[in-house]
Scaffold this active site. Structure first.
Site, PDB file in Angstrom:
ATOM      1  N   ASP A  14     -12.393 -23.408  26.239  1.00 26.30           N
ATOM      2  CA  ASP A  14     -13.565 -22.632  26.671  1.00 26.30           C
ATOM      3  C   ASP A  14     -14.550 -22.533  25.499  1.00 26.30           C
ATOM      4  O   ASP A  14     -14.791 -21.448  24.984  1.00 26.30           O
ATOM      5  CB  ASP A  14     -13.139 -21.229  27.161  1.00 26.30           C
ATOM      6  CG  ASP A  14     -12.305 -20.464  26.133  1.00 26.30           C
ATOM      7  OD1 ASP A  14     -11.783 -21.071  25.182  1.00 26.30           O
ATOM      8  OD2 ASP A  14     -12.185 -19.220  26.273  1.00 26.30           O
ATOM      9  N   HIS A 246      -8.143 -18.670  15.396  1.00 24.71           N
ATOM     10  CA  HIS A 246      -7.175 -18.679  16.502  1.00 24.71           C
ATOM     11  C   HIS A 246      -6.897 -20.104  17.007  1.00 24.71           C
ATOM     12  O   HIS A 246      -5.756 -20.557  17.022  1.00 24.71           O
ATOM     13  CB  HIS A 246      -7.712 -17.876  17.693  1.00 24.71           C
ATOM     14  CG  HIS A 246      -8.111 -16.475  17.377  1.00 24.71           C
ATOM     15  ND1 HIS A 246      -7.202 -15.467  17.215  1.00 24.71           N
ATOM     16  CD2 HIS A 246      -9.335 -15.902  17.217  1.00 24.71           C
ATOM     17  CE1 HIS A 246      -7.834 -14.330  16.985  1.00 24.71           C
ATOM     18  NE2 HIS A 246      -9.130 -14.570  16.975  1.00 24.71           N
TER      19      HIS A 246
HETATM   20  O1  NOS Z   1     -12.695  -9.125  20.879  1.00 22.47           O
HETATM   21  C1  NOS Z   1     -12.581 -10.176  21.493  1.00 22.47           C
HETATM   22  N1  NOS Z   1     -12.795 -10.208  22.806  1.00 22.47           N
HETATM   23  C2  NOS Z   1     -12.697 -11.350  23.505  1.00 22.47           C
HETATM   24  N2  NOS Z   1     -12.369 -12.528  22.966  1.00 22.47           N
HETATM   25  C3  NOS Z   1     -12.133 -12.556  21.669  1.00 22.47           C
HETATM   26  C4  NOS Z   1     -12.221 -11.423  20.882  1.00 22.47           C
HETATM   27  N3  NOS Z   1     -11.937 -11.767  19.641  1.00 22.47           N
HETATM   28  C5  NOS Z   1     -11.674 -13.078  19.666  1.00 22.47           C
HETATM   29  N4  NOS Z   1     -11.808 -13.554  20.889  1.00 22.47           N
HETATM   30  C6  NOS Z   1     -11.586 -14.931  21.362  1.00 22.47           C
HETATM   31  O2  NOS Z   1     -10.404 -14.921  22.153  1.00 22.47           O
HETATM   32  C7  NOS Z   1      -9.437 -15.846  21.639  1.00 22.47           C
HETATM   33  C8  NOS Z   1      -8.353 -15.120  20.912  1.00 22.47           C
HETATM   34  O3  NOS Z   1      -7.949 -14.003  21.580  1.00 22.47           O
HETATM   35  C9  NOS Z   1     -10.215 -16.758  20.723  1.00 22.47           C
HETATM   36  O4  NOS Z   1     -10.699 -17.865  21.464  1.00 22.47           O
HETATM   37  C10 NOS Z   1     -11.332 -15.883  20.224  1.00 22.47           C
HETATM   38  O5  NOS Z   1     -12.479 -16.595  19.886  1.00 22.47           O
END
Ligand code: NOS
EC number: 3.2.2.3
Length: 322
Positions: A14, A246
């Site tokens: 994504d 991540h």
């Molecule tokens: O606070 C957040 N809310 C939603 N998505 C997030 C947040 N922080 C990181 N990611 C995204 O979700 C995945 C890891 O959980 C990663 O793809 C990151 O970019």
């Protein structure tokens, strides 16, 4: 780059700034042969994810790699999606307003492509899932043999024994489609989950970014352009001058598993109430009197520790060589 013994991987993605980094790391790693990208909502809506996937392949000069568009809805047909554009920018790639890609996705949908490739190369395909798990769950529903045919599913998801990043209970990819995640965790395939309990240990500091920017790597330089929004978000949300890697960390787990340690057990996903999206691993330490929702379900591997300096160095090296 394709090595002789390279592993065939399909990246379900994504994009997303850390997705872009993960895709570029994979394209520059001789250990893997990226045979396709499939797209999903999460950091952006699916339509934009497809556009970004095609764009990133054009940037990397790899338009030979097919992109299959994924679903626009959750496995329960939900259309109210949680999109993390506040993490990655409105366009998912740091608000750079890149021109639209020239390429188009293939005719097959993401679940159809996953089923087809797993059948064509039984036991050989590694699916690396970097977003909500809807496409993978749809592939499992589409073909009862998919779980057997797929070699391995390496997924970024879950917050094992730590707080989530959407709320204290839930990590973003699992929260995006908890029912799909539960299908994937219990499907019987060889599943490795890399949760934010592990990926939060791999941080690209502002100094590291300067090193990337100063290198001759074309892809490293591209990434430095789009990283600004991701740094601002981390400073605001976590008060750190760095970003969590991540997706690139998860990509490495797909072909350099010895950089991590794992535990094994049954993982179920909470689908109700205030803890919707919680991932709960049963550690096999107690035989319960009752039959539980974990009883007789297949085990998965869950990453517990990571050699963070080695992972960070590898990610940077692969990008600077690009
Ligand atoms: O606070 C957040 N809310 C939603 N998505 C997030 C947040 N922080 C990181 N990611 C995204 O979700 C995945 C890891 O959980 C990663 O793809 C990151 O970019």
């Amino acid at each position: 780059m394709v090595g002789e013994q390279s592993k065939k991987i399909i990246i379900d993605t994504d994009p997303g700034i850390d997705d872009a980094m993960a895709i570029f790391v994979a394209l520059n790693s001789p250990e893997v042969d990226v045979i396709g990208l499939t797209t999903i909502y999460g950091n952006v809506y699916t339509t934009l994810a497809t556009r970004n996937a095609l764009h990133l392949l054009e940037v990397a000069g790899r338009t030979d790699i097919p992109v299959a568009e994924g679903t626009h809805k959750t496995i329960m047909n939900g259309t109210k999606l949680r999109i993390a554009d506040f993490v990655h920018g409105k366009d998912g790639l740091g608000n750079q307003n890149f021109p639209p890609p020239k390429g188009k996705p293939i005719e097959k949908s993401a679940p159809e492509f996953l089923v087809e490739q797993a059948k064509l190369h039984p036991g050989e395909i590694t699916v690396v899932a970097l977003g909500p798990l809807t496409n993978i769950a749809l592939a499992i529903q589409l073909d009862p043999e998919f779980s057997k045919n797929v070699g391995q599913i390496v997924l970024l998801g879950g917050a094992f024994a730590v707080n989530g990043n959407v709320n204290p209970a839930s990590e973003a990819n699992i929260f995006g489609d908890p029912e799909a995640a539960d299908i994937v965790f219990t499907c019987g395939a060889d599943v490795i989950a890399v949760g934010i309990n592990v990926t939060h240990q791999v941080i690209l500091t502002a100094d590291d970014r300067d090193k990337l920017a100063a290198s001759n790597g074309k892809l490293a330089q591209y990434l430095c352009k789009i990283l600004g929004v991701y740094y601002s978000y981390h400073l605001d949300a976590y008060e750190i001058e760095g970003v969590y890697l991540h997706d690139p960390t998860t990509i490495l787990a797909a072909f350099l598993p010895s950089l991590f340690t794992y535990t094994e057990g049954v993982v179920r996903v909470q689908t109700n109430g205030i803890t919707r999206g919680l991932t709960l691993l049963y550690n096999n330490r107690k035989r319960f009197e009752e039959v539980t929702e974990w009883t007789d379900k297949p085990s998965v591997k869950v990453a517990v520790t990571v050699d963070a300096p080695a992972v960070l160095k590898l990610i940077m090296d692969r990008l600077m060589e690009s």
